[in-house]
Design an enzyme around this catalytic site. Structure first.
Site, mmCIF file in Angstrom:
data_model
loop_
_atom_site.group_PDB
_atom_site.id
_atom_site.type_symbol
_atom_site.label_atom_id
_atom_site.label_comp_id
_atom_site.label_asym_id
_atom_site.label_seq_id
_atom_site.Cartn_x
_atom_site.Cartn_y
_atom_site.Cartn_z
ATOM 1 N N SER A 1 -33.800 -75.642 -49.188
ATOM 2 C CA SER A 1 -32.845 -75.908 -48.107
ATOM 3 C C SER A 1 -31.928 -77.080 -48.422
ATOM 4 O O SER A 1 -32.328 -78.036 -49.103
ATOM 5 C CB SER A 1 -33.645 -76.230 -46.842
ATOM 6 O OG SER A 1 -32.796 -76.716 -45.834
ATOM 7 N N TYR B 1 -39.126 -81.393 -42.009
ATOM 8 C CA TYR B 1 -38.894 -80.051 -42.553
ATOM 9 C C TYR B 1 -38.325 -80.148 -43.968
ATOM 10 O O TYR B 1 -38.855 -79.557 -44.920
ATOM 11 C CB TYR B 1 -37.931 -79.284 -41.631
ATOM 12 C CG TYR B 1 -37.319 -78.079 -42.297
ATOM 13 C CD1 TYR B 1 -38.097 -76.967 -42.597
ATOM 14 C CD2 TYR B 1 -35.961 -78.068 -42.656
ATOM 15 C CE1 TYR B 1 -37.536 -75.867 -43.236
ATOM 16 C CE2 TYR B 1 -35.402 -76.981 -43.285
ATOM 17 C CZ TYR B 1 -36.190 -75.881 -43.580
ATOM 18 O OH TYR B 1 -35.639 -74.808 -44.219
ATOM 19 N N LYS C 1 -39.902 -79.101 -47.863
ATOM 20 C CA LYS C 1 -39.208 -78.248 -48.846
ATOM 21 C C LYS C 1 -39.053 -79.005 -50.169
ATOM 22 O O LYS C 1 -39.216 -78.435 -51.254
ATOM 23 C CB LYS C 1 -37.849 -77.821 -48.303
ATOM 24 C CG LYS C 1 -37.928 -76.842 -47.146
ATOM 25 C CD LYS C 1 -38.322 -75.455 -47.625
ATOM 26 C CE LYS C 1 -38.440 -74.451 -46.509
ATOM 27 N NZ LYS C 1 -38.826 -73.120 -46.970
#
Ligand code: UDP
Length: 329
Positions: free
Chosen positions: A115, A139, A143
């Site tokens: 991402s 988040y 990743k």
């Protein structure tokens, strides 16, 4: 054969469809917590949890898998700030279980859904792949952590992988078969279109005081089918001997929240109720990709780069499927 983990989700299901169209054999693994059985348009389907080693051992013994495409993750930035443990458990600990199972079963290739959130607040626009990765939310951190694991699994164990750093995935299958159906929905384009349909009262514009021409945040929207195609190209590159690497996937074009709403109004042919609201925590002003490396090294060429086209495909899906796949209340 390709194993698509999270193949019943938004991006994974578009990837399964493209793989099948190209003649690849596919097995999807999805626990259907967020995915939709009806979104898996073909190939084999196994319902199960990728964090469970037994499930992976059975799957990897039952099918001759050469490559795993890994889409399964929690992806809500806001939730990752209140419950990071949940994100580490699925996105990192689950990822570790997957890599260990791949090692044990000698599966050589992995394509990973990474991402733009791994970059954090950009110090350069458009963002190249060697931009510092300093995520501003849990988040993005999960990743990044998995990307790092992948590096070391190649160095030590020879597992080769490509991480694809998505910017803002949007749009729907141009044939109208698949689309976006999240519960709850948090993404701008589906929310704007659901507001146009009267399923939501108003679209809130999160932040009108950014340092951008119209004061609203700028993002790089990339069509979900173009993302899917990049996964196939990445797999083919690994087979040709490409090294473990990471690529940005975006159009290199930034659109503000107001521009998205205005374009959606043109597409649907009516005005959409909107109201100004405070900024959402952790949202950078601008995220725009440099995807030159994916174009040059993978041969990737987005087919649906234009924002209007992206929104038209999404509108076709939402207007014909106002309740999404219809499997959630
Ligand atoms: N956004 C907004 N209203 C909404 C949802 C999103 O103004 O109801 C904004 C959000 O602040 C961001 C952009 O739209 O600037 C894209 O948000 P989205 O959640 O779609 O993707 P993200 O950039 O967070 O991955």
């Amino acid at each position: 054969m390709i194993c698509v983990i999270g193949g019943a989700g938004y991006i994974g299901s578009h990837c399964v469809k493209r793989l099948l169209e190209r003649g690849y054999e596919v097995v999807t693994l999805d626990n259907l917590e967020a995915g939709h059985r009806a979104a898996v348009v073909g190939g084999e389907f196994v319902q199960g949890d990728y964090t469970d080693r037994q499930t992976l051992d059975t799957l990897f013994t039952s099918y001759p898998i050469e490559c795993v495409m890994h889409f399964a993750a929690y992806a809500s930035v806001a939730e990752s700030m209140t419950d990071p443990a949940k994100f580490y458990r699925l996105n990192v600990v689950g990822g570790y279980t997957l890599l260990e199972a791949m090692r044990a079963h000698h599966i050589p290739y992995l394509i990973f859904s990474s991402s733009a959130a791994t970059y954090g607040e950009p110090c350069q626009i458009p963002i190249p792949e060697d931009h510092p990765q300093e995520p501003t939310n849990a988040y993005g951190e999960t990743k990044r952590a998995f990307e790092q694991m992948l590096r070391w699994y190649d160095v030590a164990f020879g597992l080769r992988s490509i991480s694809l750093r998505y910017f803002n995935a949007a749009g729907a299958d141009p044939e109208g078969q698949l689309g976006e159906d999240h519960h709850p929905e948090t993404h701008l384009i589906p929310l704007v279109l659901l507001t146009a349909l009267g399923k939501r009262p108003v679209i809130k514009i999160f932040g009108t005081d950014y340092d951008t021409p119209d004061g609203t945040a700028i993002r790089d929207y990339i069509h979900v089918t173009d993302l899917a195609d990049a996964h196939i190209l990445a797999y083919e590159a690994l087979k040709r001997g490409a090294p473990t690497s990471a690529y940005n996937l975006g159009n290199g074009l930034g659109y503000s929240v107001r521009e998205v709403i205005r374009t959606a109004e043109e597409v649907v042919g009516r005005s959409i109720p909107q109201e100004e609201a405070p900024r959402r925590a952790g949202d950078p002003a601008r995220l725009v990709a440099s995807a030159d490396r994916a174009k040059h090294e993978l041969g990737w060429q987005p087919q649906y780069a234009d924002l209007r086209t992206i929104i038209e495909t999404a509108w076709r899906w939402h207007s014909t499927h106002p309740d999404g796949y219809g499997d959630r209340t």
